[in-house]
Design an enzyme around this catalytic site. Structure first.
Site, PDB file in Angstrom:
ATOM      1  N   ASP A 130       0.870  -1.163   0.000  1.00 62.09           N
ATOM      2  CA  ASP A 130       0.000   0.000   0.000  1.00 62.09           C
ATOM      3  C   ASP A 130       0.914   1.222   0.000  1.00 62.09           C
ATOM      4  O   ASP A 130       1.559   1.526   1.015  1.00 62.09           O
ATOM      5  CB  ASP A 130      -0.899  -0.009   1.235  1.00 62.09           C
TER       6      ASP A 130
ATOM      7  N   TYR B 214      -9.398  15.566 -10.336  1.00 64.55           N
ATOM      8  CA  TYR B 214      -8.720  14.745 -11.327  1.00 64.55           C
ATOM      9  C   TYR B 214      -7.636  15.554 -12.026  1.00 64.55           C
ATOM     10  O   TYR B 214      -6.484  15.113 -12.155  1.00 64.55           O
ATOM     11  CB  TYR B 214      -9.734  14.216 -12.346  1.00 64.55           C
TER      12      TYR B 214
ATOM     13  N   LYS C  25      -3.472  14.908 -11.914  1.00 65.19           N
ATOM     14  CA  LYS C  25      -2.679  14.589 -13.098  1.00 65.19           C
ATOM     15  C   LYS C  25      -1.661  15.680 -13.416  1.00 65.19           C
ATOM     16  O   LYS C  25      -0.544  15.394 -13.860  1.00 65.19           O
ATOM     17  CB  LYS C  25      -3.610  14.348 -14.289  1.00 65.19           C
TER      18      LYS C  25
END
Length: 303
Positions: A77, A174, A178
């Site tokens: 993780d 988002y 990015k």
């Protein structure tokens, strides 16, 4: 009879987030080029992640080995620094302190992305969780892995993103994630340059991942049927295309000329000559210019 060694024979790679999609494509193609690849993620034979998908890191490792490399799966993780530290310690112990290629491909943000609402109408906790999953994991991984590369004074860091321009990506968190990943590549490039280590960001075009195939209700065998729902899907590319781009970069002896840049499969195939799994050379930027630019504007200049 003498045979040329694979271009990445003897190289050691870590693909963080290699369970599926672009990460899996990169891991397998690094293996096909001869590398030993440590592939990590939260979905393994021991249990699925909260995404609930069936793909596992063990499957990716098997594909790496079948392609000609050595695949080593380690359930990790990457939001947990202690697990990442243990991972890197194991790589150092097993590979005599060597790490040549680091690929930060952890994502898992699809179910956290709100495509319908502006920032002020989104759930803040969900958005911040996306940033932790998609950006903090990359920082944590680089923080622990880079000392191996700095010591060896060689190597390549790859930050996997979506898009390589300043164009807005359609959803606040988002887009922020990015774009931040590209800045991670820029910042790492600046700090690693004195040690001969390159860092780049890379984007695929319309990626035909396992999840995307499911979304269109098709398989890789009949994927073109998905174009009935979205004509742009006919111009998609497999994860192998992205993987071959990364493998080409990792094998480039002059990779430092690219450090700090945001790259794309649709540009790199022209220089390196790689193809997709079916022998084609998808160019999503060219498709955008011919079919989408009139409605959505140009993609813009690479960052």
């Amino acid at each position: 009879m003498m045979y040329d060694a694979p271009p990445l024979a003897g190289k050691v790679a870590l693909v963080a987030g290699g369970t599926r999609g672009g990460g899996r494509g990169i891991a397998v193609e690094l293996g096909a080029a001869g590398a030993t690849v440590y592939v990590t993620g939260r979905s393994s034979a021991a249990g699925r992640s909260d995404l609930g998908r069936a793909e596992t890191i063990e499957e990716t490792a098997e594909r790496i080995t079948a392609a000609g490399g050595v695949g080593i799966p380690i359930r990790t993780d990457h939001s947990r620094p202690d697990e990442v530290r243990a991972l890197v310690d194991r790589i150092a112990a097993e590979q005599d302190g060597r790490l040549d290629i680091l690929v930060n491909s952890v994502w898992g943000g699809d179910p956290l992305t709100d495509w319908e609402h502006p920032l002020w109408e989104q759930d803040l906790d969900t958005g911040l969780r996306l940033l932790r999953q998609a950006v903090e994991t990359h920082v944590i991984t680089s923080r622990h892995a880079l000392p191996l590369m700095v010591t060896c004074r060689t190597g390549l860091v790859v930050e996997v993103t979506d898009g390589n321009t300043a164009r807005y990506r359609g959803s606040f968190f988002y887009d922020l994630a990015k774009a931040a990943v590209i800045r991670l590549a820029v910042a790492q490039a600046a700090e690693l340059k004195p040690y001969g280590v390159a860092a780049v960001a890379i984007t695929p075009g319309f990626l035909r991942s396992e999840a995307m195939l499911d979304h269109f209700g098709v398989t890789e065998d009949n994927w073109r049927d998905g174009a009935a729902k979205d004509p742009n899907f006919a111009h998609s590319e497999t994860p192998a295309y992205l993987g071959r781009a990364v493998a080409a970069l990792a094998a480039d002896p002059d990779i430092m000329r690219r450090t700090g840049r945001a790259l794309a499969t649709w540009d790199l195939y022209k220089e390196y000559g790689f193809t997709d799994a079916d022998g084609t050379q998808p160019d999503f930027a060219a498709h955008w210019a011919s079919a989408l630019e009139a409605d959505y504007g140009p993609l813009g200049e690479p960052l």
